[in-house]
Design a protein around this motif. Structure first.
Motif, PDB file in Angstrom:
ATOM      1  N   LEU A  58       0.849  -1.199  -0.171  1.00 55.78           N
ATOM      2  CA  LEU A  58      -0.068  -0.034  -0.233  1.00 55.78           C
ATOM      3  C   LEU A  58       0.896   1.220   0.095  1.00 55.78           C
ATOM      4  N   ASP A  59       0.635   2.181  -0.865  1.00 56.19           N
ATOM      5  CA  ASP A  59       1.273   3.513  -1.012  1.00 56.19           C
ATOM      6  C   ASP A  59       0.630   4.511  -0.235  1.00 56.19           C
ATOM      7  N   LEU A  60       0.974   4.791   1.146  1.00 55.08           N
ATOM      8  CA  LEU A  60       0.246   5.574   1.800  1.00 55.08           C
ATOM      9  C   LEU A  60       0.514   6.963   1.633  1.00 55.08           C
ATOM     10  N   SER A  61       1.475   7.370   0.663  1.00 52.96           N
ATOM     11  CA  SER A  61       1.668   8.645   0.265  1.00 52.96           C
ATOM     12  C   SER A  61       0.936   9.209  -0.765  1.00 52.96           C
ATOM     13  N   VAL A  62       0.058   8.404  -1.134  1.00 48.85           N
ATOM     14  CA  VAL A  62      -0.890   8.883  -2.401  1.00 48.85           C
ATOM     15  C   VAL A  62      -1.960   9.654  -1.492  1.00 48.85           C
ATOM     16  N   ASP A  63      -2.394  10.882  -1.882  1.00 49.11           N
ATOM     17  CA  ASP A  63      -3.196  11.713  -1.191  1.00 49.11           C
ATOM     18  C   ASP A  63      -4.130  12.475  -1.779  1.00 49.11           C
TER      19      ASP A  63
ATOM     20  N   LEU B  51     -12.496  -0.351  -3.690  1.00 48.44           N
ATOM     21  CA  LEU B  51     -12.766  -1.258  -2.639  1.00 48.44           C
ATOM     22  C   LEU B  51     -13.544  -2.600  -3.155  1.00 48.44           C
ATOM     23  N   GLY B  52     -14.330  -2.314  -4.329  1.00 46.47           N
ATOM     24  CA  GLY B  52     -15.185  -3.578  -5.033  1.00 46.47           C
ATOM     25  C   GLY B  52     -16.322  -3.666  -4.046  1.00 46.47           C
ATOM     26  N   ILE B  53     -16.926  -2.649  -3.661  1.00 51.10           N
ATOM     27  CA  ILE B  53     -17.992  -2.827  -2.689  1.00 51.10           C
ATOM     28  C   ILE B  53     -19.238  -2.139  -3.311  1.00 51.10           C
ATOM     29  N   SER B  54     -20.573  -2.346  -2.825  1.00 50.59           N
ATOM     30  CA  SER B  54     -21.771  -1.885  -3.319  1.00 50.59           C
ATOM     31  C   SER B  54     -22.084  -0.472  -2.401  1.00 50.59           C
TER      32      SER B  54
ATOM     33  N   PRO C 248     -12.817   6.634   7.130  1.00 46.91           N
ATOM     34  CA  PRO C 248     -12.650   8.098   7.306  1.00 46.91           C
ATOM     35  C   PRO C 248     -13.139   8.784   6.154  1.00 46.91           C
ATOM     36  N   TYR C 249     -13.898   9.691   6.373  1.00 46.77           N
ATOM     37  CA  TYR C 249     -14.424  10.351   5.327  1.00 46.77           C
ATOM     38  C   TYR C 249     -14.756  11.848   5.980  1.00 46.77           C
ATOM     39  N   GLY C 250     -14.960  12.732   4.740  1.00 44.49           N
ATOM     40  CA  GLY C 250     -15.254  14.179   4.972  1.00 44.49           C
ATOM     41  C   GLY C 250     -16.662  14.437   4.315  1.00 44.49           C
TER      42      GLY C 250
ATOM     43  N   ARG D 224      -4.794   3.553   5.014  1.00 42.13           N
ATOM     44  CA  ARG D 224      -4.140   3.291   6.199  1.00 42.13           C
ATOM     45  C   ARG D 224      -5.371   2.782   7.352  1.00 42.13           C
ATOM     46  N   TRP D 225      -6.589   3.121   7.200  1.00 42.56           N
ATOM     47  CA  TRP D 225      -7.739   2.457   8.022  1.00 42.56           C
ATOM     48  C   TRP D 225      -8.003   1.045   7.585  1.00 42.56           C
ATOM     49  N   ILE D 226      -7.669   0.516   6.354  1.00 44.93           N
ATOM     50  CA  ILE D 226      -7.885  -0.986   5.994  1.00 44.93           C
ATOM     51  C   ILE D 226      -6.650  -1.470   6.666  1.00 44.93           C
ATOM     52  N   ALA D 227      -5.504  -1.097   6.371  1.00 45.34           N
ATOM     53  CA  ALA D 227      -4.494  -1.864   7.038  1.00 45.34           C
ATOM     54  C   ALA D 227      -4.384  -2.124   8.610  1.00 45.34           C
ATOM     55  N   ASP D 228      -5.115  -0.885   9.279  1.00 48.83           N
ATOM     56  CA  ASP D 228      -5.118  -0.981  10.725  1.00 48.83           C
ATOM     57  C   ASP D 228      -6.373  -1.834  11.176  1.00 48.83           C
ATOM     58  N   ASN D 229      -7.215  -2.240  10.146  1.00 48.87           N
ATOM     59  CA  ASN D 229      -8.401  -2.907  10.731  1.00 48.87           C
ATOM     60  C   ASN D 229      -8.696  -4.367   9.698  1.00 48.87           C
TER      61      ASN D 229
END
Length: 75
Positions: free
Chosen positions: A4-9, A21-24, A38-40, A55-60
């Motif tokens: 995962l490239d966490l520098s992509v912002d 994410l491949g989700i509905s 996380p969202y805004g 990061r959230w995915i990696a931490d969960n």
């Protein structure tokens, strides 16, 4: 396996995040409401900072196994 490239912002829309994410639409709503993704908001639209979501995915890991990440298409 890609790292995962966490520098992509970049900011993602609902559609872009669902594709990544491949989700509905319903699953994304549940992740916002109950899962802690996380969202805004910009006006009435939701935005997701890609680095924070990754990061959230990696931490969960308990939730990440349910997601079908489409990170290969990003490169």
């Amino acid at each position: 396996m890609s790292t995962l490239d966490l520098s992509v912002d970049e900011l993602l829309t609902d559609v872009q995040l669902r594709e990544l994410l491949g989700i509905s639409r319903t699953t994304l709503w549940r992740l916002r409401k109950f899962g802690g993704v996380p969202y805004g908001k910009v006006g009435r639209s939701y935005r997701y900072r890609k680095s924070e979501v990754l990061r959230w995915i990696a931490d969960n890991p308990q939730q990440s196994h349910q997601l079908h990440l489409n990170l290969d298409s990003e490169q």
